[in-house]
Enzyme design. Structure first.
Site, mmCIF file in Angstrom:
data_model
loop_
_atom_site.group_PDB
_atom_site.id
_atom_site.type_symbol
_atom_site.label_atom_id
_atom_site.label_comp_id
_atom_site.label_asym_id
_atom_site.label_seq_id
_atom_site.Cartn_x
_atom_site.Cartn_y
_atom_site.Cartn_z
ATOM 1 N N GLY A 43 44.165 44.180 48.881
ATOM 2 C CA GLY A 43 43.777 45.550 48.192
ATOM 3 C C GLY A 43 43.339 44.896 47.532
ATOM 4 C CG ASN A 44 41.201 46.521 43.838
ATOM 5 O OD1 ASN A 44 41.671 46.695 42.882
ATOM 6 N ND2 ASN A 44 40.803 46.911 45.157
ATOM 7 C CG HIS A 45 44.032 41.654 40.884
ATOM 8 N ND1 HIS A 45 45.402 40.972 41.241
ATOM 9 C CD2 HIS A 45 43.973 40.430 41.049
ATOM 10 C CE1 HIS A 45 45.475 40.163 42.211
ATOM 11 N NE2 HIS A 45 44.398 39.758 41.791
ATOM 12 C CB ALA A 57 39.116 49.018 41.975
#
Ligand code: CTP
Length: 398
Positions: free
Chosen positions: A206-208, A274
């Site tokens: 995943g991402n932040h 994102a």
């Protein structure tokens, strides 16, 4: 959207009257004006001094004080909305029959503005047929009744009947009565949050992204009158307004499918998510065991949602993309604007300490198709959302 509005708050005798203090604070903080009136019974639960200090207005309790008469008719005409919170069982009964033995009731009966009530009772009382009949009568008379909550009650019991929280009450008033009409009749889609690409049944890449920026844009478009669909990746957020339609997705592929299916009906699309650029080529159906020192995971490119929408876009649709850059920011952002056929691109620089993932603030520069540059100061994501939506409004010719 509460700024400049006028709220008449009626407080009745209930333990939940302590929450009225917070209601007053929230109204004032939002830039609105509040006048407080109370029933005599409410004085036992909350002080007029606290309320007058916080509201910056005299609190009125009596219909008449010696030689002065409280002009309940004008109070009802002054207000954009009258809120009665908490609404006690006694005042509810009187309202439903048209009784008028105190100032709150007189103001209610003469109010020309919408009236919202937030009941507060113990569960057994709340469920009593007489109370439910009175609530129905109030609704039939055109008043808005805010749903009671479930939780700890003044009796020590647990159940239904708690007055809604002050934040919920204020949000509901904003949503019901103060939406603007800038985008009325327009449909908008906003993407938000990260995507999670599954590796095996227990792990993902995943991402932040927190989703805050996308949610703020969706809320702003909604409060300016658009019908909004929020396509959200996994986040802990829920939209502030219940009228926003939410489609929850996990992966980039799911977000792609959701966006492609609804885009044809949309007038505006803002792609703030994102989205993962790569996904797992072979998702393991079983949990991967740590047998080796190294684990190779093969990644494959995801579909670029914004680019695909740019190809599908017709002349009456307006498409906004985001660009998250660490180098050659302007050049890369303009290149994305062109290659993805967007109408605006919002550049966030990760170099900016006030911008980026998880932060409450953001600093953006927006470019349009003619390479005009619109730069903004660092500000809260809520205010950045206002800037973005305002620019959409200016650039999108209906
Ligand atoms: N985007 C998208 N689908 C993807 C990847 C990105 O719709 N699979 C959208 C984002 O929502 C954003 C814009 O494309 O509006 C730009 O995203 P960004 O991550 O800045 O750029 P990428 O196109 O992914 O390119 P790169 O990672 O090489 O900078």
């Amino acid at each position: 959207m509460l700024a400049g509005k006028k709220i008449l708050l009626g407080i009745t005798g209930s333990i939940a009257a302590y929450k009225a203090i917070m209601i007053v604070r929230l109204i004032v903080k939002a830039g609105a004006e509040v006048k407080v009136i109370m029933t005599p019974a409410a004085k036992d639960f909350v002080s007029a001094l606290t309320l007058s200090t916080l509201s910056n207005n005299k609190v009125l309790i009596n219909l008449a004080d010696e030689d002065t008469w409280a002009n309940h008719v004008m109070l009802g005409r002054w207000a954009d909305v009258m809120l009665i919170a908490p609404l006690s069982c006694n005042t509810l009964a009187k309202m439903s029959t048209g009784m008028c033995d105190n100032l709150v009731l007189a103001a209610y009966l003469s109010a020309t503005c919408p009236v919202v009530v937030a009941p507060a009772m113990d569960e057994d009382m709340w469920k009593h047929t007489s109370i439910q009949n009175n609530i129905r009568k109030l609704e039939l008379a055109g008043n808005t009744v805010i749903k009671v909550g479930k939780g700890a009650l003044a009796s020590g019991l647990y159940g239904e009947g708690r007055m809604a929280e002050p934040e919920e009450i204020i949000t509901l008033i904003e949503e019901l009565f103060f939406r603007l009409t800038t985008f009325k009749g327009r449909k908008a889609m906003v993407t938000a949050g990260p995507t999670y690409e599954q590796i095996d049944p227990v792990r993902f890449v995943g991402n932040h992204s927190s989703g805050k920026m996308g949610y703020a844009i969706a809320e702003e478009l909604y409060m300016r009158g658009a019908e909004v669909t929020l396509v959200s990746g996994p986040t802990s957020l829920t939209p502030k307004f219940s009228g926003i339609n939410v489609k929850k997705v996990q992966s980039a592929a799911e977000m792609y499918t959701a966006c492609i299916s609804i885009f044809p009906e949309m007038d505006i699309a803002v792609m703030a998510a994102a989205v993962a650029d790569y996904t797992i080529a072979d998702i393991s159906t079983e949990k991967i065991k740590k047998n080796e020192n190294f684990l190779d995971i093969h990644l494959t490119k995801t579909k670029d949602i914004l680019k695909n929408l740019g190809e599908l876009k017709n002349d009456r649709q307006f498409l906004v993309g985001f660009a998250l850059e660490t180098t050659n920011e302007k050049e890369n952002a303009l290149q994305k604007l062109k290659s993805k056929n967007a109408d605006l691109i919002v550049l966030n620089s990760l170099k900016d300490v006030e911008a980026g993932f998880g932060k409450v603030t953001n600093k953006v520069t927006i470019f349009d198709k003619d390479e005009n540059e619109f730069s903004y100061e660092a500000k809260s994501k809520l205010l950045v959302a206002k800037d973005i939506v305002e620019l959409i409004h200016k650039k999108y010719s209906w």
